[in-house]
Write a protein that holds these residues in place. Structure first.
Motif, mmCIF file in Angstrom:
data_model
loop_
_atom_site.group_PDB
_atom_site.id
_atom_site.type_symbol
_atom_site.label_atom_id
_atom_site.label_comp_id
_atom_site.label_asym_id
_atom_site.label_seq_id
_atom_site.Cartn_x
_atom_site.Cartn_y
_atom_site.Cartn_z
ATOM 1 N N GLU A 1 6.603 0.678 -7.033
ATOM 2 C CA GLU A 1 8.032 0.981 -6.968
ATOM 3 C C GLU A 1 8.365 1.720 -5.677
ATOM 4 O OE1 GLU A 1 6.433 3.112 -9.905
ATOM 5 O OE2 GLU A 1 5.838 1.062 -10.250
ATOM 6 N N GLU A 2 7.496 2.665 -5.287
ATOM 7 C CA GLU A 2 7.731 3.423 -4.069
ATOM 8 C C GLU A 2 7.623 2.532 -2.842
ATOM 9 O OE1 GLU A 2 4.687 6.298 -4.428
ATOM 10 O OE2 GLU A 2 5.883 7.650 -5.653
ATOM 11 N N ALA A 3 6.651 1.658 -2.841
ATOM 12 C CA ALA A 3 6.444 0.780 -1.693
ATOM 13 C C ALA A 3 7.625 -0.159 -1.510
ATOM 14 C CB ALA A 3 5.152 -0.013 -1.856
ATOM 15 N N GLY A 4 8.192 -0.631 -2.609
ATOM 16 C CA GLY A 4 9.333 -1.527 -2.520
ATOM 17 C C GLY A 4 10.589 -0.832 -2.031
ATOM 18 N N ALA A 5 10.697 0.464 -2.315
ATOM 19 C CA ALA A 5 11.894 1.204 -1.951
ATOM 20 C C ALA A 5 11.907 1.613 -0.481
ATOM 21 C CB ALA A 5 12.022 2.442 -2.838
ATOM 22 N N MET A 6 10.747 1.707 0.126
ATOM 23 C CA MET A 6 10.706 2.135 1.525
ATOM 24 C C MET A 6 10.584 0.915 2.434
ATOM 25 S SD MET A 6 6.868 3.638 2.033
ATOM 26 C CE MET A 6 6.893 4.682 0.623
ATOM 27 N N GLY A 7 10.997 1.082 3.657
ATOM 28 C CA GLY A 7 10.898 -0.006 4.609
ATOM 29 C C GLY A 7 9.453 -0.297 4.957
ATOM 30 N N ALA A 8 9.192 -1.506 5.414
ATOM 31 C CA ALA A 8 7.833 -1.908 5.760
ATOM 32 C C ALA A 8 7.260 -1.015 6.850
ATOM 33 C CB ALA A 8 7.812 -3.376 6.184
ATOM 34 N N SER A 9 8.076 -0.634 7.810
ATOM 35 C CA SER A 9 7.602 0.219 8.895
ATOM 36 C C SER A 9 7.186 1.588 8.375
ATOM 37 C CB SER A 9 8.692 0.371 9.955
ATOM 38 O OG SER A 9 8.258 1.243 10.968
ATOM 39 N N ALA A 10 7.978 2.156 7.482
ATOM 40 C CA ALA A 10 7.647 3.467 6.913
ATOM 41 C C ALA A 10 6.355 3.387 6.118
ATOM 42 C CB ALA A 10 8.787 3.964 6.038
ATOM 43 N N GLN A 11 6.178 2.312 5.383
ATOM 44 C CA GLN A 11 4.956 2.160 4.586
ATOM 45 C C GLN A 11 3.723 2.058 5.486
ATOM 46 O OE1 GLN A 11 4.576 -1.398 2.242
ATOM 47 N NE2 GLN A 11 3.006 -0.492 0.949
ATOM 48 N N THR A 12 3.800 1.273 6.539
ATOM 49 C CA THR A 12 2.640 1.157 7.425
ATOM 50 C C THR A 12 2.370 2.462 8.151
ATOM 51 O OG1 THR A 12 3.928 0.225 9.259
ATOM 52 C CG2 THR A 12 2.889 -1.345 7.743
ATOM 53 N N ASP A 13 3.424 3.230 8.436
ATOM 54 C CA ASP A 13 3.233 4.547 9.059
ATOM 55 C C ASP A 13 2.477 5.487 8.122
ATOM 56 O OD1 ASP A 13 4.538 3.701 11.333
ATOM 57 O OD2 ASP A 13 6.419 4.735 10.867
ATOM 58 N N ILE A 14 2.801 5.449 6.851
ATOM 59 C CA ILE A 14 2.107 6.286 5.870
ATOM 60 C C ILE A 14 0.649 5.862 5.764
ATOM 61 C CG2 ILE A 14 1.932 6.838 3.411
ATOM 62 C CD1 ILE A 14 5.042 6.694 3.376
ATOM 63 N N LEU A 15 0.404 4.568 5.706
ATOM 64 C CA LEU A 15 -0.971 4.067 5.625
ATOM 65 C C LEU A 15 -1.760 4.473 6.868
ATOM 66 C CD1 LEU A 15 -0.129 0.540 4.220
ATOM 67 C CD2 LEU A 15 -1.202 2.421 2.954
ATOM 68 N N PHE A 16 -1.125 4.375 8.038
ATOM 69 C CA PHE A 16 -1.762 4.802 9.286
ATOM 70 C C PHE A 16 -2.096 6.290 9.231
ATOM 71 C CE2 PHE A 16 -1.489 6.696 13.505
ATOM 72 C CZ PHE A 16 -2.443 5.960 14.181
#
Length: 88
Positions: free
Chosen positions: A9-24
């Protein structure tokens, strides 16, 4: 040990760029031992996932870390990334 969990649910709510930044950033956390013990297997896992999702900096860091890892550790990191990707 600091740990972040991304639920679907959290991953879907955030933009793809924000998600990859968190993973990085998770990769950086484990690579540098920031708020946890240094763990290159975990760092490679998170950099790999971020790179798969399009983060170019993660791809560079993944390559740099892989150069200093044993084949066993590299295989472990790749397996962990694959498992995470199939469940998320």
């Amino acid at each position: 040990m600091a740990r972040f969990e991304l639920r679907n649910e959290e991953a879907g709510a955030m933009g793809a760029s924000a998600q990859t930044d968190i993973l990085f950033e998770m990769g950086m956390m484990y690579a540098t031992g920031r708020d946890c013990e240094t763990d290159l297997v975990a760092a490679h896992k998170w950099f790999n996932i971020a790179a798969i999702k399009g983060n170019e900096r993660a791809a560079v860091m993944r390559s740099e870390i892989a150069a200093g890892m044993s084949k066993l550790d590299l295989a472990t990191a790749l397996r962990a990334a694959r498992e995470w990707m199939t469940t998320h």
